[in-house]
Enzyme design. Structure first.
Site, PDB file in Angstrom:
ATOM      1  N   PHE A   1       0.834  -1.211   0.000  1.00  0.00           N
ATOM      2  CA  PHE A   1       0.000   0.000   0.000  1.00  0.00           C
ATOM      3  C   PHE A   1       0.872   1.266   0.000  1.00  0.00           C
ATOM      4  O   PHE A   1       0.839   2.063  -0.946  1.00  0.00           O
ATOM      5  CB  PHE A   1      -0.940  -0.072   1.210  1.00  0.00           C
ATOM      6  CG  PHE A   1      -1.534   1.235   1.636  1.00  0.00           C
ATOM      7  CD1 PHE A   1      -2.141   2.082   0.718  1.00  0.00           C
ATOM      8  CD2 PHE A   1      -1.489   1.617   2.976  1.00  0.00           C
ATOM      9  CE1 PHE A   1      -2.689   3.302   1.119  1.00  0.00           C
ATOM     10  CE2 PHE A   1      -2.040   2.823   3.382  1.00  0.00           C
ATOM     11  CZ  PHE A   1      -2.625   3.666   2.455  1.00  0.00           C
TER      12      PHE A   1
ATOM     13  N   ASN B   1       8.219  -9.403  -1.626  1.00  0.00           N
ATOM     14  CA  ASN B   1       7.952 -10.843  -1.756  1.00  0.00           C
ATOM     15  C   ASN B   1       6.493 -11.118  -2.096  1.00  0.00           C
ATOM     16  O   ASN B   1       6.078 -12.276  -2.172  1.00  0.00           O
ATOM     17  CB  ASN B   1       8.364 -11.603  -0.475  1.00  0.00           C
ATOM     18  CG  ASN B   1       7.463 -11.263   0.710  1.00  0.00           C
ATOM     19  OD1 ASN B   1       6.564 -10.442   0.612  1.00  0.00           O
ATOM     20  ND2 ASN B   1       7.724 -11.897   1.846  1.00  0.00           N
TER      21      ASN B   1
ATOM     22  N   GLY C   1       1.512  -7.538  -0.676  1.00  0.00           N
ATOM     23  CA  GLY C   1       1.527  -6.579  -1.785  1.00  0.00           C
ATOM     24  C   GLY C   1       0.975  -7.226  -3.041  1.00  0.00           C
ATOM     25  O   GLY C   1       0.684  -8.421  -3.065  1.00  0.00           O
TER      26      GLY C   1
ATOM     27  N   THR D   1      11.093 -10.703   9.498  1.00  0.00           N
ATOM     28  CA  THR D   1      11.096  -9.585   8.543  1.00  0.00           C
ATOM     29  C   THR D   1      11.538  -8.297   9.245  1.00  0.00           C
ATOM     30  O   THR D   1      12.356  -7.538   8.735  1.00  0.00           O
ATOM     31  CB  THR D   1       9.699  -9.398   7.917  1.00  0.00           C
ATOM     32  OG1 THR D   1       9.366 -10.590   7.207  1.00  0.00           O
ATOM     33  CG2 THR D   1       9.654  -8.215   6.971  1.00  0.00           C
TER      34      THR D   1
ATOM     35  N   ASN E   1      19.545  -7.027   7.327  1.00  0.00           N
ATOM     36  CA  ASN E   1      20.080  -7.180   5.964  1.00  0.00           C
ATOM     37  C   ASN E   1      20.113  -5.837   5.241  1.00  0.00           C
ATOM     38  O   ASN E   1      21.083  -5.504   4.557  1.00  0.00           O
ATOM     39  CB  ASN E   1      19.220  -8.165   5.156  1.00  0.00           C
ATOM     40  CG  ASN E   1      19.505  -9.598   5.540  1.00  0.00           C
ATOM     41  OD1 ASN E   1      20.605  -9.920   5.999  1.00  0.00           O
ATOM     42  ND2 ASN E   1      18.521 -10.464   5.367  1.00  0.00           N
TER      43      ASN E   1
ATOM     44  N   TYR F   1       4.969  -7.990  15.959  1.00  0.00           N
ATOM     45  CA  TYR F   1       5.097  -6.773  15.148  1.00  0.00           C
ATOM     46  C   TYR F   1       5.696  -5.635  15.992  1.00  0.00           C
ATOM     47  O   TYR F   1       6.714  -5.046  15.626  1.00  0.00           O
ATOM     48  CB  TYR F   1       3.715  -6.401  14.627  1.00  0.00           C
ATOM     49  CG  TYR F   1       3.641  -5.177  13.743  1.00  0.00           C
ATOM     50  CD1 TYR F   1       4.025  -5.233  12.403  1.00  0.00           C
ATOM     51  CD2 TYR F   1       3.142  -3.971  14.241  1.00  0.00           C
ATOM     52  CE1 TYR F   1       3.915  -4.112  11.585  1.00  0.00           C
ATOM     53  CE2 TYR F   1       3.022  -2.853  13.425  1.00  0.00           C
ATOM     54  CZ  TYR F   1       3.413  -2.926  12.094  1.00  0.00           C
ATOM     55  OH  TYR F   1       3.290  -1.811  11.289  1.00  0.00           O
TER      56      TYR F   1
ATOM     57  N   LYS G   1       9.413  -4.252  15.538  1.00  0.00           N
ATOM     58  CA  LYS G   1       9.697  -2.883  15.083  1.00  0.00           C
ATOM     59  C   LYS G   1      10.562  -2.142  16.103  1.00  0.00           C
ATOM     60  O   LYS G   1      11.386  -1.299  15.737  1.00  0.00           O
ATOM     61  CB  LYS G   1       8.382  -2.128  14.863  1.00  0.00           C
ATOM     62  CG  LYS G   1       7.571  -2.622  13.662  1.00  0.00           C
ATOM     63  CD  LYS G   1       8.156  -2.133  12.342  1.00  0.00           C
ATOM     64  CE  LYS G   1       7.255  -2.454  11.158  1.00  0.00           C
ATOM     65  NZ  LYS G   1       7.771  -1.951   9.886  1.00  0.00           N
TER      66      LYS G   1
ATOM     67  N   THR H   1      -2.482   4.982   8.566  1.00  0.00           N
ATOM     68  CA  THR H   1      -2.577   5.667   7.279  1.00  0.00           C
ATOM     69  C   THR H   1      -3.496   4.860   6.372  1.00  0.00           C
ATOM     70  O   THR H   1      -3.528   3.627   6.453  1.00  0.00           O
ATOM     71  CB  THR H   1      -1.168   5.813   6.673  1.00  0.00           C
ATOM     72  OG1 THR H   1      -0.369   6.554   7.593  1.00  0.00           O
ATOM     73  CG2 THR H   1      -1.189   6.539   5.337  1.00  0.00           C
TER      74      THR H   1
HETATM   75  P1  NAD Z   1       1.365  -3.553   3.290  1.00  0.00           P
HETATM   76  O1  NAD Z   1       1.122  -4.862   3.968  1.00  0.00           O
HETATM   77  O2  NAD Z   1       0.384  -3.065   2.302  1.00  0.00           O
HETATM   78  O3  NAD Z   1       2.780  -3.539   2.597  1.00  0.00           O
HETATM   79  C1  NAD Z   1       3.876  -4.263   3.067  1.00  0.00           C
HETATM   80  C2  NAD Z   1       4.636  -4.795   1.859  1.00  0.00           C
HETATM   81  O4  NAD Z   1       5.797  -5.510   2.320  1.00  0.00           O
HETATM   82  C3  NAD Z   1       3.803  -5.786   1.045  1.00  0.00           C
HETATM   83  O5  NAD Z   1       3.909  -5.471  -0.319  1.00  0.00           O
HETATM   84  C4  NAD Z   1       4.427  -7.138   1.359  1.00  0.00           C
HETATM   85  O6  NAD Z   1       4.279  -8.056   0.298  1.00  0.00           O
HETATM   86  C5  NAD Z   1       5.877  -6.746   1.601  1.00  0.00           C
HETATM   87  N1  NAD Z   1       6.621  -7.676   2.462  1.00  0.00           N
HETATM   88  C6  NAD Z   1       6.236  -8.192   3.652  1.00  0.00           C
HETATM   89  N2  NAD Z   1       7.207  -8.980   4.155  1.00  0.00           N
HETATM   90  C7  NAD Z   1       8.223  -8.959   3.254  1.00  0.00           C
HETATM   91  C8  NAD Z   1       9.504  -9.580   3.192  1.00  0.00           C
HETATM   92  N3  NAD Z   1       9.921 -10.409   4.176  1.00  0.00           N
HETATM   93  N4  NAD Z   1      10.297  -9.330   2.126  1.00  0.00           N
HETATM   94  C9  NAD Z   1       9.865  -8.523   1.127  1.00  0.00           C
HETATM   95  N5  NAD Z   1       8.664  -7.912   1.114  1.00  0.00           N
HETATM   96  C10 NAD Z   1       7.859  -8.130   2.176  1.00  0.00           C
HETATM   97  O7  NAD Z   1       1.552  -2.472   4.464  1.00  0.00           O
HETATM   98  P2  NAD Z   1       1.728  -0.894   4.388  1.00  0.00           P
HETATM   99  O8  NAD Z   1       0.585  -0.267   5.060  1.00  0.00           O
HETATM  100  O9  NAD Z   1       2.097  -0.475   3.008  1.00  0.00           O
HETATM  101  O10 NAD Z   1       2.990  -0.712   5.350  1.00  0.00           O
HETATM  102  C11 NAD Z   1       4.290  -0.497   4.845  1.00  0.00           C
HETATM  103  C12 NAD Z   1       5.250  -0.299   6.017  1.00  0.00           C
HETATM  104  O11 NAD Z   1       4.842   0.819   6.803  1.00  0.00           O
HETATM  105  C13 NAD Z   1       5.319  -1.495   6.949  1.00  0.00           C
HETATM  106  O12 NAD Z   1       6.661  -1.673   7.356  1.00  0.00           O
HETATM  107  C14 NAD Z   1       4.470  -1.080   8.127  1.00  0.00           C
HETATM  108  O13 NAD Z   1       4.900  -1.681   9.328  1.00  0.00           O
HETATM  109  C15 NAD Z   1       4.689   0.431   8.145  1.00  0.00           C
HETATM  110  N6  NAD Z   1       3.559   1.125   8.763  1.00  0.00           N
HETATM  111  C16 NAD Z   1       2.393   1.297   8.076  1.00  0.00           C
HETATM  112  C17 NAD Z   1       1.328   1.927   8.676  1.00  0.00           C
HETATM  113  C18 NAD Z   1       0.021   2.174   7.957  1.00  0.00           C
HETATM  114  O14 NAD Z   1      -0.932   2.658   8.586  1.00  0.00           O
HETATM  115  N7  NAD Z   1      -0.107   1.903   6.675  1.00  0.00           N
HETATM  116  C19 NAD Z   1       1.428   2.381  10.001  1.00  0.00           C
HETATM  117  C20 NAD Z   1       2.625   2.150  10.679  1.00  0.00           C
HETATM  118  C21 NAD Z   1       3.695   1.544  10.040  1.00  0.00           C
END
Ligand code: NAD
Ligand code: UDP
Length: 337
Positions: A24, A45, A49, A103, A110, A156, A160, A186
């Site tokens: 996202f 991965n 997504g 992760t 990494n 989680y 983090k 978000t």
């Molecule tokens: P999302 O789940 O839509 O996106 C996460 C992406 O990471 C996905 O495309 C998934 O396929 C990929 N992914 C997961 N594990 C992986 C791995 N081991 N290797 C490679 N790719 C991997 O979530 P998002 O809302 O887009 O969040 C993105 C980041 O922002 C995350 O780290 C999340 O913790 C952080 N975050 C988001 C929010 C929010 O409200 N959207 C709030 C706090 C933190």
């Protein structure tokens, strides 16, 4: 200004790697970086997504996609690395807690080694979850949080927190340029229909005429930031002077109860859906709201999009997506003809 406090103007020729780039937030960030002239590599991965998210970018001369799991090391050439890879919805990150922790920790480690190897500046997508069930309200960056280390959210939250620790150790020990943002809830276009987070759940339920599933009485609060505002904050933070490492809260301080969110979504969609109540998940935080004084004073950043305006845009996007998904397949005879 430090040599790496780059001008993010079009055609800057810099290389950015975005892990989680098909997710996202990641797909919005890739789009913004491309518009600013970066060569962008999205690494993902595809666990939560989707290639649909980056379909409009495939074919762009400065965009590449690599299917890769960040838990395994790899070599990326980059000037800026954005580490967003990690499932963010409780439904998804609790499905495979071991994977979530790996992760957050092995994956982040990494990326830190990689940033060091190519002298890149690295951004970490940390989270308001590091504050757990906060005793301070609104939450300031100096607050150290109250996280349960043994509950179902710990994979989680603690993952983090561990990543933040590693980022600051690499900064202290190796002088690595880091940017750690604590992102608050978000929402916006390109959340998955089955993502499971509250905004997408309620919008999809309302558009489908299904009941909106409010957990407990819905008096718990969140502060919802529209995705364009957040991405703007992330890029401003990354371009800011190296001394500004964070941790920095990025989010919208407009706090709302979950029950009020449900009511607004029903009103904005014109839905006839009713509200049903479901049990409160374990360790679900009661209140959450960012203090964004630091981001305001150092980046001159604050959200511009009100909750209603952001919801309207998101509803319009889900409406189009659902009508596309729910179109009946063509009749076999028509398909052959
Ligand atoms: P999302 O789940 O839509 O996106 C996460 C992406 O990471 C996905 O495309 C998934 O396929 C990929 N992914 C997961 N594990 C992986 C791995 N081991 N290797 C490679 N790719 C991997 O979530 P998002 O809302 O887009 O969040 C993105 C980041 O922002 C995350 O780290 C999340 O913790 C952080 N975050 C988001 C929010 C929010 O409200 N959207 C709030 C706090 C933190
Ligand atoms: N929530 C809800 N109904 C749903 C999904 C979530 O009432 O269908 C609640 C959830 O219990 C929490 C809030 O909405 O109190 C935000 O949940 P989300 O999963 O979006 O994010 P997080 O809890 O990680 O902030």
């Amino acid at each position: 200004m430090d040599a790496k406090d780059w001008d993010a103007s079009p055609g800057n020729g810099r290389r950015a790697v975005v892990t989680g780039g098909a997710g996202f937030l990641g797909c919005h960030l890739c789009t913004k970086l491309l518009a600013q002239g970066f060569d962008v590599t999205a690494v993902d991965n595809l666990s939560t997504g989707s290639l649909n998210n980056i379909a409009p970018l495939i074919g762009h001369a400065r965009f590449r996609f690599r299917r890769h799991d960040i838990v395994s090391p790899s070599t990326w050439k980059a000037d800026w690395i954005f580490n967003l890879a990690c499932c963010a919805s409780p439904k998804h990150y609790q499905r495979d807690p071991e994977k979530t922790i790996r992760t957050c920790t092995d994956g982040a480690l990494n990326m830190l080694h990689e940033a060091r190897a190519c002298s890149a500046r690295i951004f970490q997508a940390s989270t308001s979850e590091v504050y757990g069930e906060p005793e301070m309200h609104p939450q300031r960056e100096s607050y150290r949080g109250a996280v349960s280390p043994v509950g179902p959210r710990a994979c989680y939250d603690e993952g983090k927190r561990c990543a933040e620790a590693m980022f600051f150790d690499f900064h202290r020990m190796h002088g690595l340029e880091i940017k750690v943002a604590r992102i608050f809830n978000t929402y916006g276009p390109h959340m998955q229909v089955g993502d499971g987070r509250v905004v997408s759940n309620f919008i999809v339920q309302a558009l489908r005429g299904q009941p909106l599933t409010v957990h407990a009485d819905g008096s718990q609060t969140r502060s919802f930031c529209y995705v364009d505002d957040l991405i703007d904050g992330i890029v401003k933070f990354m371009a800011a002077p190296a001394e500004l490492t964070g941790p920095m809260n990025l989010g919208n301080p407009e706090e709302v109860t979950v029950a009020e969110l449900a009511r607004r979504i029903i009103e904005l969609t014109g839905s006839r859906s009713r509200i049903v109540h479901r049990p409160m998940p374990v360790d679900d935080p009661t209140r959450r709201c960012p203090d964004i004084t630091l981001a305001r004073s150092t980046l001159g950043w604050k959200p511009q999009v009100s909750l209603d305006a952001g919801l309207k845009r998101t509803i319009a996007w889900f409406d189009r997506t659902l009508s596309h998904l729910e179109q009946p397949p063509p009749e076999a005879s028509n398909a052959i003809a």
